[in-house]
Design an enzyme around this catalytic site. Structure first.
Site, mmCIF file in Angstrom:
data_model
loop_
_atom_site.group_PDB
_atom_site.id
_atom_site.type_symbol
_atom_site.label_atom_id
_atom_site.label_comp_id
_atom_site.label_asym_id
_atom_site.label_seq_id
_atom_site.Cartn_x
_atom_site.Cartn_y
_atom_site.Cartn_z
ATOM 1 N N PHE A 1 0.951 4.393 -0.460
ATOM 2 C CA PHE A 1 -0.477 4.050 -0.394
ATOM 3 C C PHE A 1 -0.848 3.258 0.855
ATOM 4 C CE2 PHE A 1 0.342 3.599 -5.188
ATOM 5 C CZ PHE A 1 0.359 4.977 -5.380
ATOM 6 N N HIS A 2 -0.325 3.671 2.021
ATOM 7 C CA HIS A 2 -0.669 3.031 3.289
ATOM 8 C C HIS A 2 -1.167 4.065 4.300
ATOM 9 C CE1 HIS A 2 2.501 -0.304 2.286
ATOM 10 N NE2 HIS A 2 1.360 -0.487 1.641
ATOM 11 N N PRO A 3 -2.194 4.872 3.980
ATOM 12 C CA PRO A 3 -2.645 5.890 4.937
ATOM 13 C C PRO A 3 -3.367 5.254 6.123
ATOM 14 C CG PRO A 3 -4.139 5.812 3.071
ATOM 15 C CD PRO A 3 -2.981 4.904 2.732
#
Length: 542
Positions: A466-468
Site C-alpha cells: 500500500f505505498h503507490p
C-alpha cells in the site's frame, strides 16, 4: 452553485492537509480543501487498533483492485486508499519513516533541483514535534505532527528485535536518525494514545480560520480551463453538481491514484489513451499515469498457542474484555496497537551498501486465508522489496474507469530480492528467542523451501504493501508530468503535490514523505516559484 477561491486543494490527505494549513496562514488568501470522503470522527479511525477494520471498509476506504497481474498468477490485488478527512493517514499504521537520505539525493541527481536530502531535511523537521529526545540535528520539536513511541507494545515485538540482533541485524531505536539499517520498535504519529492523522495534526486545529473552507463528499469530475489556464473545477458534492472557481492555483493532492485520474479525466495525458477513452485532449502529456511503483510484500505467518500474542481465544477473553477500560483509564492495552509494532531494514545477500528489504512484524496471527480475523494466536512478518525495479502504470479504460497495473515482477530481480528477504525473515523467527511460542508455519509452510517453491509461493500470495507512488512523475525528461516546482507541464495554474510526484519510490513508509511534499509545495507557492517555459510541451487547444 459557484464559489471563488484563491487556492483549491483537492484531497485532504497527508500533503493536502499541510498545504491547507500553510496557505491559509495568510489571512489575505481564501483556501478551499476538498475531500471525497467524510468525517474521521469514528472510534475505528481514532483508536489505533481500529486500523485493521478500515482496509476493506466501504465508508473509509476506496477499495480499488488492480488489473490481473500476469506474473502473480493473474491475481487482482486489493488496493485500499483512505476515504475520509486525513486520507490514507486516517487508516494507515501510523509509522513515521522518512526513507534513506540517498532516496532524495537520487531525485536531485535526476534533475529535481531543490529536492536533495539537504533540501528536504529542514521540511521534515518543520512539521515534526519529536517527543523522544532524539537527535535535534535530525528531528524537529516545534511542528504539529507528534512523533512518539508505541504506548504499550506487545512483548513479542521486543522478542523480534532481540531475535533479529542474534542473526546479525543490529538494533536501531531511530530509523530517522541517519542510519536506516537495523531492527526496532517503530515510532508512531499519535497523540494521547490516539491516531494523529494529517487532518488532526494540521487542519483541525485551524479549522476556525475564516479564510479556510473544508468541504467533504466532493468528487472532482474535471478541471475547468480557459485555454490552457486552469480556472477551477467541476465536482459532485453529495451527488449535486458544483463549480468552484480559482483565481490562483488548483493543487491536486488526491494521491498516486486520484491525482493522475483527475488529470486524465480533464484531458491531460497520453493523446492516444485519451482519445481511446473519448476524452478531449487539452494537453498531450505522455507521462501521466506512468511510472507506477509500489513495495511488493511477502508474508511469513505462524500459529502459536500462546495467548501473549494478539488474537481471539478463550485464553485471551479476559484481556479482550478489559482492553476498553485499560485504554480509557491507562492509555495502554490491545487498543493501542498499530499491529505492525516492530520491524526494520535489512540487507539480503543481493544488497549493496543499503538495506534492500523492510520488515513489518505483527505480534498476532495474520490469516493464511486472507480473513480479517481468525480464531487463535500467532505472529507474522511482512517482508517488502525496498527499491523495486518493476514499473507499472495507470490507464483509463474505454469506459473511463481507472485501470491499475502494478506490473509486479516485470523485472525478476525483484523476485530474487523478495525470496532472499523471506529467507531472512524465517531466519529471525527460527531464533531461539521464539522457542516458547513456536507453532506451525502456515505460510509459506514447511514444505516450501527451495527458491523455486518460494517463487511459486510469491506468485500465489504476494501483495502490495500500500505505498503507490510515481504516477505524476517530477522531473525534466520527456515522461515528466510536473516540474521540480510541481507545476503541471503544459498548463498554467495547476500543481500536483502528493506521492504521485515521486520519481522513484523511497525506502520505507510513505506518509512522512508526503507530509514533507506538502511542506515543500507550500514553501514554493509562498515564494512565488514559476515554471520554466522551456519544459513546456506542445499544447493542443481545448
Amino acid at each position: 452553485m459557484s464559489e471563488q477561491f484563491d487556492y483549491i486543494i483537492v484531497g485532504a490527505g497527508s500533503a493536502g492537509c499541510v498545504l491547507a494549513n500553510r496557505l491559509s496562514a495568510d489571512p489575505a488568501v481564501r483556501v478551499c480543501l476538498l475531500e471525497a470522503g467524510g468525517s474521521d470522527a469514528s472510534p475505528r479511525v481514532q483508536t489505533p487498533a481500529g486500523t485493521i477494520t478500515l482496509y476493506k471498509s466501504k465508508v473509509f476506504s476506496w477499495n480499488f483492485f488492480s488489473t490481473p497481474q500476469k506474473e502473480l498468477n493473474n491475481r487482482r490485488l486489493h488496493t485500499p486508499r483512505g476515504k475520509a478527512l486525513g486520507g490514507s493517514s486516517s487508516m494507515n499504521s501510523m509509522i513515521y519513516i522518512r526513507g534513506d537520505a540517498s532516496d532524495y539525493d537520487r531525485w536531485a541527481e535526476q534533475g529535481c533541483v531543490g529536492w536533495s536530502w539537504a533540501d528536504v531535511l529542514p521540511l521534515f523537521k518543520k512539521s515534526e514535534r519529536n517527543l523522544l529526545g532524539q537527535n535535534p540535528a535530525l528531528h524537529g520539536t516545534l511542528g504539529e505532527l507528534l512523533v512518539d513511541r508505541a504506548r504499550d507494545p506487545n512483548p513479542l515485538s521486543a522478542l523480534f528485535v532481540k531475535a533479529a540482533g542474534r542473526v546479525g541485524i543490529k538494533a536501531n531505536d531511530d530509523f530517522n536518525g541517519g542510519d536506516l539499517e537495523g531492527a526496532g520498535i517503530y515510532n508512531l504519529t499519535q497523540k494521547d494514545a490516539k491516531r494523529l492523522s494529517a487532518y488532526r495534526a494540521f487542519v483541525a486545529p485551524v479549522s476556525d480560520r475564516p479564510n479556510l473552507k473544508v468541504l467533504t463528499g466532493c468528487n472532482v469530475q474535471s478541471l475547468v480551463f480557459e485555454g490552457t489556464q486552469v480556472r477551477g473545477l467541476n465536482l459532485l458534492q453529495d451527488g449535486q453538481p458544483v463549480t468552484l472557481n480559482c483565481s490562483r492555483e488548483v493543487i491536486l493532492c488526491a494521491g498516486a491514484l486520484g491525482s493522475p485520474q483527475i488529470l486524465l479525466n480533464s484531458g491531460i495525458g497520453p493523446r492516444a489513451e485519451l482519445e481511446a477513452a473519448g476524452v478531449p485532449v487539452v494537453c498531450d502529456l505522455p507521462g501521466v499515469g506512468k511510472n507506477l511503483q509500489d513495495h511488493l510484500d511477502g508474508l511469513v505467518t505462524v500459529r502459536s498457542a500462546s495467548p501473549l500474542t494478539l488474537g481471539f481465544s478463550w485464553g485471551s477473553l479476559g484481556s479482550i474484555l478489559a482492553s476498553p477500560f485499560k485504554y480509557l483509564l491507562q492509555k495502554k492495552g490491545w487498543l493501542t496497537t498499530n499491529y505492525v509494532e516492530a520491524g526494520g531494514f535489512a540487507r539480503t545477500p543481493l544488497a549493496g551498501a543499503l538495506p534492500d528489504v523492510q520488515f513489518h512484524f505483527v505480534p498476532g496471527y495474520r490469516s493464511h486465508r486472507g480473513r480479517l480475523f481468525e480464531w487463535g494466536h500467532g505472529y507474522a512478518v511482512h517482508t517488502c522489496v525496498l527499491r523495486p525495479k518493476s514499473i507499472g502504470e495507470l490507464r483509463l479504460s474505454p469506459q473511463r474507469e481507472l485501470e491499475i497495473d502494478y506490473n509486479f515482477l516485470a523485472d525478476m530481480d525483484d523476485a530474487k530480492v523478495l525470496i532472499e528477504g523471506l529467507k531472512l525473515a524465517r531466519k529471525v523467527l527460527a531464533d531461539s528467542s521464539f522457542d516458547g511460542l513456536r507453532g506451525k508455519e502456515m505460510l509459506p509452510g514447511a514444505q516450501v523451501q527451495s527458491d523455486e517453491q518460494l517463487m511459486a509461493y510469491i506468485r500465489e500470495y504476494a501483495a502490495t504493501v500500500f505505498h503507490p507512488v510515481g504516477t505524476c512523475k517530477m522531473g525534466v525528461d520527456a515522461m515528466s508530468v510536473v516540474t521540480p516546482q510541481l507545476d503541471v507541464i503544459g498548463v498554467q495554474g495547476l500543481r500536483v503535490a502528493d506521492a504521485s510526484i515521486m520519481p522513484t519510490l523511497i525506502s520505507g513508509n510513505t506518509n512522512a514523505p508526503c507530509i514533507m511534499i506538502g511542506e515543500k509545495a507550500a514553501q514554493m507557492i509562498v515564494a512565488g516559484k514559476v515554471t520554466n517555459p522551456a519544459t513546456q510541451p506542445t499544447v493542443v487547444p481545448a
